[in-house]
Write an enzyme that holds these catalytic residues in place. Structure first.
Site, PDB file in Angstrom:
ATOM      1  N   PHE A 147     -37.702 -39.904 -50.518  1.00  0.00           N
ATOM      2  CA  PHE A 147     -38.221 -38.588 -50.144  1.00  0.00           C
ATOM      3  C   PHE A 147     -37.057 -37.609 -50.057  1.00  0.00           C
ATOM      4  CE2 PHE A 147     -39.460 -35.145 -47.334  1.00  0.00           C
ATOM      5  CZ  PHE A 147     -40.656 -34.762 -47.924  1.00  0.00           C
ATOM      6  N   ASP A 238     -28.654 -38.611 -49.539  1.00  0.00           N
ATOM      7  CA  ASP A 238     -29.510 -37.725 -48.758  1.00  0.00           C
ATOM      8  C   ASP A 238     -29.505 -38.248 -47.322  1.00  0.00           C
ATOM      9  OD1 ASP A 238     -31.596 -36.529 -47.404  1.00  0.00           O
ATOM     10  OD2 ASP A 238     -32.980 -36.567 -49.109  1.00  0.00           O
ATOM     11  N   LYS A 267     -32.278 -32.204 -40.781  1.00  0.00           N
ATOM     12  CA  LYS A 267     -33.103 -32.475 -39.599  1.00  0.00           C
ATOM     13  C   LYS A 267     -32.359 -32.439 -38.265  1.00  0.00           C
ATOM     14  CE  LYS A 267     -37.125 -34.840 -41.453  1.00  0.00           C
ATOM     15  NZ  LYS A 267     -37.034 -35.084 -42.900  1.00  0.00           N
TER      16      LYS A 267
HETATM   17  C1  LIG Z   1     -37.305 -34.435 -44.153  1.00  0.00           C
HETATM   18  C2  LIG Z   1     -36.479 -34.859 -45.312  1.00  0.00           C
HETATM   19  C3  LIG Z   1     -36.169 -33.968 -46.351  1.00  0.00           C
HETATM   20  C4  LIG Z   1     -36.732 -32.559 -46.408  1.00  0.00           C
HETATM   21  O1  LIG Z   1     -36.270 -31.775 -45.373  1.00  0.00           O
HETATM   22  P1  LIG Z   1     -36.988 -30.349 -45.082  1.00  0.00           P
HETATM   23  O2  LIG Z   1     -36.156 -29.757 -44.004  1.00  0.00           O
HETATM   24  O3  LIG Z   1     -38.390 -30.647 -44.686  1.00  0.00           O
HETATM   25  O4  LIG Z   1     -36.927 -29.580 -46.342  1.00  0.00           O
HETATM   26  C5  LIG Z   1     -35.342 -34.403 -47.362  1.00  0.00           C
HETATM   27  N1  LIG Z   1     -34.850 -35.652 -47.364  1.00  0.00           N
HETATM   28  C6  LIG Z   1     -35.122 -36.542 -46.389  1.00  0.00           C
HETATM   29  C7  LIG Z   1     -34.522 -37.901 -46.441  1.00  0.00           C
HETATM   30  C8  LIG Z   1     -35.961 -36.175 -45.337  1.00  0.00           C
HETATM   31  O5  LIG Z   1     -36.262 -37.066 -44.388  1.00  0.00           O
END
Ligand SMILES: *Cc1c(COP(=O)(O)O)cnc(C)c1O
Length: 418
Positions: A147, A238, A267
């Site tokens: 994700f 990420d 986050k």
């Molecule tokens: C939540 C998340 C995102 C997206 O972040 P947003 O602030 O909602 O755009 C991207 N990568 C990972 C691993 C996430 O958990």
């Protein structure tokens, strides 16, 4: 819940009907409305109290209404909250310095969200491919069940068709491989390179959060690093969900014995104030004035709050708390899983990102248990249909972990009996 913990707010005038009439229905919402928080607890408009093991989905690093956050927010709003990146912003520089001194990176670019941080990383990798590797048609490898966000490029990067459905045409330049599978990674790179869709970068989560709280494999990440080194291509991690101390280390990649060339954070970085960052080694910093920008990115307000979150993490030695509370939580969840072997397959995670995994044979879905837990005064969040995710604030106490485990147990008993 004892009656004295119930705090009745002044105005319980919330109307879900009015909300739904005016706000787009992009979220499947639970039927509670939250209006106040303190530490690891939140209260709804009916005055009910919940233990918050969602933390805005791994975002409220220091919980709610933390004195340091209140101080940083109020001091910065009184001083200077926003100016353009046309000018130097001292606190942005201080935050970048803290982040690079506490990671393998040399430089930072600031934006406002995880998706934007990943967009920045994708742009940097593509520019690096064109400028340094002479690749005309760069491909970025990402993993199944990953994700990476909800913009067009990041839903394309996300290896889950459910996020892409209805939004074609997707972005060219991505290819998916199974997570933690070395042979598949090697053959995908060989195949793409033969077909003139040369691989420029590999983008992975150190632990897949949304995709089911699936920790990365040491050998896999070490091989990925080695492949990138051999080919001179970039390893991008990420760290949006697992960075900022959530795993008991500042960054998820520290659990895997490797360093990425680029990584992203969002986050937990601002503890709930919107901020994202893309960090990289100076060797791959090919951005120049005009390459990339964000109006709000790195403004004094967001940077001051994020810096205070970083400093508080360090000063209060929260990484040790994350490791200890994480172990305690996993032990509690493992005991539950052992008691219900038909219902649960395993408990997995690092630090304070943990998943209680339902067995394939169970009729229950994660939502069933999330709802039952809510009735027991505990907020937890699904990570897919078969995984319950526990991501409390990093300040969570031993008593609160015990309370969450007990509430989970009661919730399971309740759905079992229904
Ligand atoms: C939540 C998340 C995102 C997206 O972040 P947003 O602030 O909602 O755009 C991207 N990568 C990972 C691993 C996430 O958990």
């Amino acid at each position: 819940m004892s009656p004295e913990t119930l705090v009745k707010p002044e105005s319980a005038s919330f109307s879900a009907e009015s909300f739904d009439a005016h706000v787009m229905k992009t979220y499947g919402r639970f039927n509670i409305a939250l209006e106040r928080g303190e530490g690891c607890r939140v209260w709804d408009t009916e005055g009910r109290q919940y233990l918050d093991f969602v933390a805005g989905i791994a975002t409220c690093t220091l919980g709610h209404a933390h004195p340091e956050t209140i101080k940083a927010v109020t001091e910065q709003i009184k001083t200077l909250h926003h100016v353009s990146n046309l000018y130097y912003i001292p606190v942005q520089g201080e935050l970048a310095k803290w982040l690079t001194e506490h990671s393998c990176a040399d430089r930072a670019f600031f934006c406002n969200s995880g998706a934007e941080a990943n967009e920045s990383a994708i742009k940097l990798a593509r520019k690096y491919a064109h400028d340094k590797l002479n690749i005309d048609n760069p491909t970025i490898l990402t993993a199944h069940a990953s994700f990476h966000g909800r913009t067009l490029a990041t839903i394309t990067a996300t290896g889950q068709p459910k996020y892409q459905k209805g939004f074609t045409p997707l972005m060219p330049g991505f290819h998916y491989v199974p997570y933690n599978d070395i042979a598949a990674l090697e053959s995908a790179i060989a195949e793409l390179d033969k077909n003139e869709r040369q691989v420029a970068a590999i983008l992975l989560e150190a632990l897949q959060g949304e995709g089911g709280v699936r920790p990365g494999d040491l050998a896999y990440f070490q091989r990925a690093r080695q492949l990138c080194d051999e080919k001179g291509i970039l390893l991008i991690l990420d760290e949006v969900q697992v960075g900022m101390g959530r795993t008991g280390k500042f960054w998820g990649y520290e659990n895997l014995g490797i360093e990425p060339d680029i990584f992203t954070s969002a986050k937990g970085l601002g503890g709930g104030i919107p901020i994202g960052a893309m960090l990289c080694k100076s060797s791959c910093d090919v951005f120049e004035p005009g390459s990339h920008a964000s109006t709000f990115g790195g403004n004094p307000f967001a940077c001051a709050v994020a810096l205070s979150v970083c400093q508080t993490l360090e000063r209060e030695n929260l990484l040790a708390n994350v490791s200890d509370r994480g172990e305690q939580l996993r032990a509690g969840l493992q005991a539950i899983a052992a008691k219900h072997p038909q219902t649960f397959a395993e408990v997995r995670g690092w630090g304070l990102i943990n998943g209680l995994v339902l067995s394939e044979g169970s009729d229950l879905t994660s939502i069933d248990i999330v709802k039952a837990a809510m009735a027991e005064g505990l907020l937890i969040v699904p990570a897919g249909p078969k995984v319950l995710r526990f991501v409390p604030p990093l300040i969570v106490t031993a008593e609160e972990v015990d309370e969450a485990v007990a509430a989970t147990e009661k919730a399971i008993a309740a759905v079992g009996n229904s």
